[in-house]
Design a protein around this motif. Structure first.
Motif, short mmCIF file in Angstrom:
data_model
loop_
_atom_site.label_atom_id
_atom_site.label_comp_id
_atom_site.label_asym_id
_atom_site.label_seq_id
_atom_site.Cartn_x
_atom_site.Cartn_y
_atom_site.Cartn_z
N ASN A 113 0.83 -1.21 0.00
CA ASN A 113 0.00 0.00 0.00
C ASN A 113 0.86 1.25 0.00
O ASN A 113 0.58 2.22 -0.73
CB ASN A 113 -0.94 0.02 1.21
CG ASN A 113 -2.02 -1.03 1.12
OD1 ASN A 113 -2.31 -1.56 0.04
ND2 ASN A 113 -2.64 -1.34 2.25
N ALA B 297 2.34 1.70 -3.49
CA ALA B 297 1.35 2.22 -4.43
C ALA B 297 1.10 3.71 -4.18
O ALA B 297 0.99 4.50 -5.14
CB ALA B 297 0.04 1.44 -4.31
N GLU B 298 1.04 4.10 -2.92
CA GLU B 298 0.84 5.51 -2.58
C GLU B 298 2.02 6.36 -3.05
O GLU B 298 1.83 7.46 -3.58
CB GLU B 298 0.66 5.64 -1.07
CG GLU B 298 0.27 7.02 -0.61
CD GLU B 298 0.05 7.06 0.89
OE1 GLU B 298 0.42 8.09 1.50
OE2 GLU B 298 -0.48 6.08 1.46
N GLU C 131 4.09 5.64 -5.53
CA GLU C 131 4.07 5.72 -7.00
C GLU C 131 3.02 6.70 -7.48
O GLU C 131 3.24 7.44 -8.44
CB GLU C 131 3.81 4.32 -7.58
CG GLU C 131 4.99 3.40 -7.45
CD GLU C 131 4.69 1.98 -7.88
OE1 GLU C 131 3.49 1.62 -8.03
OE2 GLU C 131 5.66 1.20 -8.05
N GLY C 132 1.86 6.75 -6.81
CA GLY C 132 0.83 7.71 -7.15
C GLY C 132 1.30 9.14 -6.92
O GLY C 132 1.02 10.04 -7.72
N ALA C 133 2.02 9.34 -5.84
CA ALA C 133 2.55 10.68 -5.55
C ALA C 133 3.57 11.09 -6.60
O ALA C 133 3.64 12.26 -6.99
CB ALA C 133 3.17 10.71 -4.16
N ASP D 207 3.56 10.19 -9.71
CA ASP D 207 2.83 10.52 -10.93
C ASP D 207 2.19 11.90 -10.85
O ASP D 207 2.09 12.60 -11.85
CB ASP D 207 1.75 9.46 -11.21
CG ASP D 207 2.33 8.10 -11.56
OD1 ASP D 207 3.51 8.05 -11.97
OD2 ASP D 207 1.62 7.09 -11.41
N LYS D 208 1.76 12.28 -9.65
CA LYS D 208 1.09 13.57 -9.48
C LYS D 208 2.07 14.73 -9.27
O LYS D 208 1.68 15.89 -9.36
CB LYS D 208 0.15 13.52 -8.28
CG LYS D 208 -1.03 12.60 -8.47
CD LYS D 208 -1.90 12.57 -7.23
CE LYS D 208 -3.05 11.60 -7.38
NZ LYS D 208 -3.85 11.54 -6.16
#
Length: 110
Positions: free
Chosen positions: A43, A46-47, A49-51, A53-54
């Motif tokens: 988790n 994934a968090e 990697e999302g950060a 991307d943003k």
């Protein structure tokens, strides 16, 4: 280097802790703990990697809002920085024109 009683005791305690941890992780409760740790790690990954991307969008928005805030709070800031830049470039430009004509110009590094 000599081995004294302190070093031997430290080694034995470390080995005992390792054996205890191994026994615990082989139990049902230990396996559940490992699964929970793996889930939390995935988790977190994934968090992160999302950060990542943003991040470009966030910094672009930050740059835009920062520029707008600077312009609204300090309306003369743009002219100030433009004049400061012109003074800086102008002083370097003046030094370049003062060089002798027979000085070879170096090739730019590409």
């Amino acid at each position: 280097m000599s081995i004294n009683a302190k070093h031997l005791a430290t080694f034995i305690l470390g080995a005992a802790a390792g054996v205890a941890a191994h026994k615990y992780l082989q139990s049902e409760e230990g396996e559940k703990l490992l699964e929970d740790l793996k889930t939390k790690a995935n988790n977190l990954k994934a968090e992160a990697e999302g950060a990542m991307d943003k991040a470009p969008e966030y910094f672009e928005e930050l740059k835009t809002k920062g520029a707008d805030t600077l312009k609204s709070s300090f309306p003369d800031a743009e002219n100030f920085f433009k004049e400061l830049y012109d003074k800086f470039v102008g002083s370097k430009g003046g030094a370049e024109t003062a060089t002798p004509a027979n000085t070879p110009t170096p090739d730019p590094i590409s």
